[in-house]
Write an enzyme that holds these catalytic residues in place. Structure first.
Site, short mmCIF file in Angstrom:
data_model
loop_
_atom_site.label_atom_id
_atom_site.label_comp_id
_atom_site.label_asym_id
_atom_site.label_seq_id
_atom_site.Cartn_x
_atom_site.Cartn_y
_atom_site.Cartn_z
CG HIS A 163 -5.33 -3.02 -0.28
ND1 HIS A 163 -4.50 -2.89 -1.39
CD2 HIS A 163 -4.95 -2.14 0.73
CE1 HIS A 163 -3.68 -1.51 -0.84
NE2 HIS A 163 -4.07 -1.26 0.31
CD GLU A 187 -2.05 -3.11 -3.88
OE1 GLU A 187 -3.24 -3.17 -3.83
OE2 GLU A 187 -1.22 -2.45 -3.47
CB SER A 219 -1.14 0.03 1.33
OG SER A 219 -2.14 1.03 1.12
#
Length: 307
Positions: free
Chosen positions: A273, A203, A108
């Site tokens: 995630h 992602e 992230s």
């Protein structure tokens, strides 16, 4: 894992709002491993896990530790890493983390640090589970846990999965990428690696298909996508299309960008995630093989934890 490892926590991004998840993770990991620097879990300054100076110290202190941990694990993502990039001791970190196979892991917002280290030093880090969101989940994903420890314990690793369309091909190159929004945030800065003939993996979370397309077009217009051999798409969690999209979805985005760039999009890797995620060595060498709907990613040249 039977071998006891030392895990050092760092919190360079957002405050860990889910304290109960962090406590669960500590219970799980402390059963087999030594977990240190746990005070960063409760540290807070506004929305961040401490002041900029405190969060920067988490990272730069790794250079002067008497003994390096086996694993350096991010508590969570969120936002905040971008503030720290100009003041990180890249040279010191590269020298220190190259002395032994120390594993630096997160995803992230953590992508910003991983790509900056790759750009500045070539250091391979790991995009994978974090303390609160993964190891602290109410039910620990056996998939995530198994892939994490298996990859870190051997010098070569292969991932196999199914895609939803037929394709045959074979591509080799340096694996890089991570969170798509963070990759785009680094365009035009010194912290985005200049990788040609690579394999880009992406992602994200909370991004609608049109936002994903817009970010990919930014990478395309910056001349980055056309230099890659292939693009692997992971999970794009909580970004479902709406009625307004009228059939426009992520598959539409992948097809459109593949036509625009001529670069193959290899989809459906469990990476990102979602609860189930593989761990990927960012900066390692990779061989990607597609045969009909079967996909395989072979990974080499990354640090691992020896017994």
């Amino acid at each position: 894992m039977s071998t006891t490892r030392t895990i050092r926590l760092i919190a360079p991004s957002g405050y860990c709002q889910n304290q109960s998840a962090a406590e669960r993770a500590l219970e799980r990991l402390s059963g087999d491993h030594r977990v240190e620097n746990t005070s960063v879990i409760q540290r807070r300054s506004q929305r961040f896990a401490g002041t900029d100076a405190e969060r920067l110290k988490d990272i730069n202190k790794l250079v002067t530790l008497t003994e390096l941990p086996d694993i350096i694990l991010a508590v969570r993502g969120g936002y905040g890493m971008s503030r720290l990039l100009p003041d990180i001791d890249y040279t010191g970190l590269h020298a220190r983390l190259s002395q032994q196979p120390a594993v630096l892991c997160g995803h992230s917002d953590f992508t910003a640090l991983q790509l900056a280290l790759l750009a500045k030093t070539g250091l391979v880090t790991f995009s994978g589970p974090m303390l609160a969101g993964n190891f602290g989940a109410e039910t620990l994903s056996a998939f995530t846990d198994t892939h994490f420890w298996a990859l870190l314990s051997q010098p070569e690793y292969s991932l196999n999965w199914q895609d939803n369309h037929d394709l045959s091909g074979h591509w080799q190159g340096q694996l890089w990428g991570g969170n798509l929004a963070m990759i785009c945030s680094l365009i035009g800065t010194p912290w985005l690696p200049n990788i040609s003939q690579g394999i880009l993996v992406i992602e994200d979370i909370n991004e609608s298909p049109f936002r994903v397309e817009r970010m990919l077009l930014q990478l395309h217009h910056a001349g980055i996508l056309a230099k890659q051999k292939a693009i692997i798409t992971g999970s794009f969690t909580h970004g479902e299309p709406t009625a307004y999209d009228a059939g426009y979805q992520l598959d539409t985005v992948w097809e459109y960008l593949q036509q625009k760039t001529g670069v193959p999009f290899i989809n459906n890797l469990a990476f990102g995630h979602n609860a189930d995620t593989v761990t990927l060595p960012i900066g390692a060498q990779a061989t990607l093989i597609a045969q009909q709907k079967q996909r395989q990613l072979q990974l080499t040249d990354y640090p691992y934890l020896q017994s």
